[in-house]
Design an enzyme around this catalytic site. Structure first.
Site, PDB file in Angstrom:
ATOM      1  N   HIS A 197       7.259  -0.172  37.567  1.00  0.00           N
ATOM      2  CA  HIS A 197       8.495  -0.857  37.960  1.00  0.00           C
ATOM      3  C   HIS A 197       8.765  -0.659  39.457  1.00  0.00           C
ATOM      4  O   HIS A 197       9.165  -1.591  40.157  1.00  0.00           O
ATOM      5  CB  HIS A 197       9.700  -0.298  37.191  1.00  0.00           C
ATOM      6  CG  HIS A 197       9.675  -0.527  35.709  1.00  0.00           C
ATOM      7  ND1 HIS A 197       9.840   0.497  34.794  1.00  0.00           N
ATOM      8  CD2 HIS A 197       9.526  -1.656  34.979  1.00  0.00           C
ATOM      9  CE1 HIS A 197       9.799  -0.003  33.566  1.00  0.00           C
ATOM     10  NE2 HIS A 197       9.600  -1.307  33.647  1.00  0.00           N
ATOM     11  N   ARG A 226       1.731  -6.993  34.165  1.00  0.00           N
ATOM     12  CA  ARG A 226       0.674  -5.980  34.174  1.00  0.00           C
ATOM     13  C   ARG A 226      -0.647  -6.610  33.764  1.00  0.00           C
ATOM     14  O   ARG A 226      -1.584  -6.691  34.525  1.00  0.00           O
ATOM     15  CB  ARG A 226       1.024  -4.828  33.217  1.00  0.00           C
ATOM     16  CG  ARG A 226       2.123  -3.943  33.730  1.00  0.00           C
ATOM     17  CD  ARG A 226       2.625  -3.037  32.672  1.00  0.00           C
ATOM     18  NE  ARG A 226       3.161  -3.801  31.547  1.00  0.00           N
ATOM     19  CZ  ARG A 226       3.882  -3.285  30.565  1.00  0.00           C
ATOM     20  NH1 ARG A 226       4.120  -1.997  30.544  1.00  0.00           N
ATOM     21  NH2 ARG A 226       4.345  -4.038  29.602  1.00  0.00           N
ATOM     22  N   SER A 251       7.019   2.098  29.775  1.00  0.00           N
ATOM     23  CA  SER A 251       8.069   3.068  29.460  1.00  0.00           C
ATOM     24  C   SER A 251       7.835   3.676  28.085  1.00  0.00           C
ATOM     25  O   SER A 251       8.066   4.865  27.873  1.00  0.00           O
ATOM     26  CB  SER A 251       9.438   2.388  29.483  1.00  0.00           C
ATOM     27  OG  SER A 251       9.716   1.882  30.753  1.00  0.00           O
ATOM     28  N   LYS A 299      16.604  -2.863  21.414  1.00  0.00           N
ATOM     29  CA  LYS A 299      15.726  -1.698  21.345  1.00  0.00           C
ATOM     30  C   LYS A 299      16.564  -0.423  21.332  1.00  0.00           C
ATOM     31  O   LYS A 299      17.584  -0.343  22.024  1.00  0.00           O
ATOM     32  CB  LYS A 299      14.824  -1.631  22.600  1.00  0.00           C
ATOM     33  CG  LYS A 299      13.882  -2.786  22.775  1.00  0.00           C
ATOM     34  CD  LYS A 299      13.072  -2.560  24.050  1.00  0.00           C
ATOM     35  CE  LYS A 299      12.218  -3.750  24.413  1.00  0.00           C
ATOM     36  NZ  LYS A 299      11.591  -3.613  25.741  1.00  0.00           N
TER      37      LYS A 299
HETATM   38  O1  PNS Z   1      12.209  -4.236  30.145  1.00  0.00           O
HETATM   39  P1  PNS Z   1      12.223  -5.275  29.059  1.00  0.00           P
HETATM   40  O2  PNS Z   1      12.825  -4.719  27.786  1.00  0.00           O
HETATM   41  O3  PNS Z   1      10.887  -5.921  28.840  1.00  0.00           O
HETATM   42  O4  PNS Z   1      13.219  -6.436  29.600  1.00  0.00           O
HETATM   43  C1  PNS Z   1      13.447  -7.600  28.856  1.00  0.00           C
HETATM   44  C2  PNS Z   1      14.651  -8.355  29.405  1.00  0.00           C
HETATM   45  C3  PNS Z   1      15.869  -7.473  29.494  1.00  0.00           C
HETATM   46  C4  PNS Z   1      14.339  -8.890  30.782  1.00  0.00           C
HETATM   47  C5  PNS Z   1      14.904  -9.542  28.423  1.00  0.00           C
HETATM   48  O5  PNS Z   1      14.957  -9.068  27.115  1.00  0.00           O
HETATM   49  C6  PNS Z   1      16.197 -10.285  28.716  1.00  0.00           C
HETATM   50  O6  PNS Z   1      16.269 -11.050  29.652  1.00  0.00           O
HETATM   51  N1  PNS Z   1      17.236  -9.986  27.911  1.00  0.00           N
HETATM   52  C7  PNS Z   1      18.582 -10.503  28.093  1.00  0.00           C
HETATM   53  C8  PNS Z   1      18.915 -11.547  27.044  1.00  0.00           C
HETATM   54  C9  PNS Z   1      18.321 -12.880  27.420  1.00  0.00           C
HETATM   55  O7  PNS Z   1      18.588 -13.453  28.468  1.00  0.00           O
HETATM   56  N2  PNS Z   1      17.454 -13.406  26.526  1.00  0.00           N
HETATM   57  C10 PNS Z   1      16.805 -14.678  26.691  1.00  0.00           C
HETATM   58  C11 PNS Z   1      15.441 -14.551  27.337  1.00  0.00           C
HETATM   59  S1  PNS Z   1      14.672 -16.157  27.353  1.00  0.00           S
END
Ligand code: PNS
Length: 163
Positions: free
Chosen positions: A17, A90, A128, A41
């Protein structure tokens, strides 16, 4: 002025990150690392703890700040008037879901562009969840996370915590 948000769970932030934060900071005037609050999560660290670790880790990188948000990433991006959503890639395995999310987000907010940044090769295997698993069983993860995170993981392991 260009503003990018870098959204994620960051539970906890890793050197992968950090690599993306540094690359984004070199491209955009400002970068906000945005921690998702309402994640499905289950997390090891609270949002406040994650933000504190990120703040300590990005200290000294110009133009980077830390925040948290609830709900949709694009709504948050709109509220703070961001031009871009930064995502780290990644491996090929990340691509499919990132591609779907980027297109979905584009449909919801056509004015905001998702920008994918590749981590350096040295960091491609970091995640993570693996960091947490190794730390939970007492393994050394100091090569994979910024120092403020390594310190907290060590403290949790000493307490016998981590759940
Ligand atoms: O670190 P992560 O868990 O891979 O991050 C994922 C994240 C937070 C970027 C994604 O789950 C997200 O954008 N969540 C917010 C809800 C949302 O906008 N969902 C629609 C995505 S198309």
């Amino acid at each position: 002025m260009s503003l990018a948000i870098y959204p994620g769970s960051f539970d906890p932030i890793t050197l992968g990150h950090m690599d993306v934060v540094q690359r984004a900071a070199a491209i955009f005037d400002r970068v906000t690392v945005a921690v998702l609050q309402n994640s499905s999560k289950s997390s090891l660290f609270t949002v406040e703890e994650r933000m504190e670790m990120i703040r300590e880790s990005v200290d000294g990188i110009d133009g980077v700040d830390v925040s948290s948000f609830n709900g949709l990433t694009v709504e948050y991006a709109r509220n703070v008037q961001a031009n871009a959503i930064v995502k780290g890639l990644r491996a090929v395995s990340d691509f499919e879901s990132e591609f779907q999310q980027a297109l979905f987000n584009r449909k919801l907010a056509p004015e905001i562009t998702t920008v994918f940044l590749m981590t350096s090769f040295a960091n491609v295997y970091l995640s993570s969840s693996l960091v947490k698993e190794v730390a939970r069983f007492g393994g050394d993860v100091s090569f994979a996370v910024p120092q403020p995170v390594a310190r907290r993981l060590k403290a949790l392991a000493l307490k016998g915590g981590g759940e």
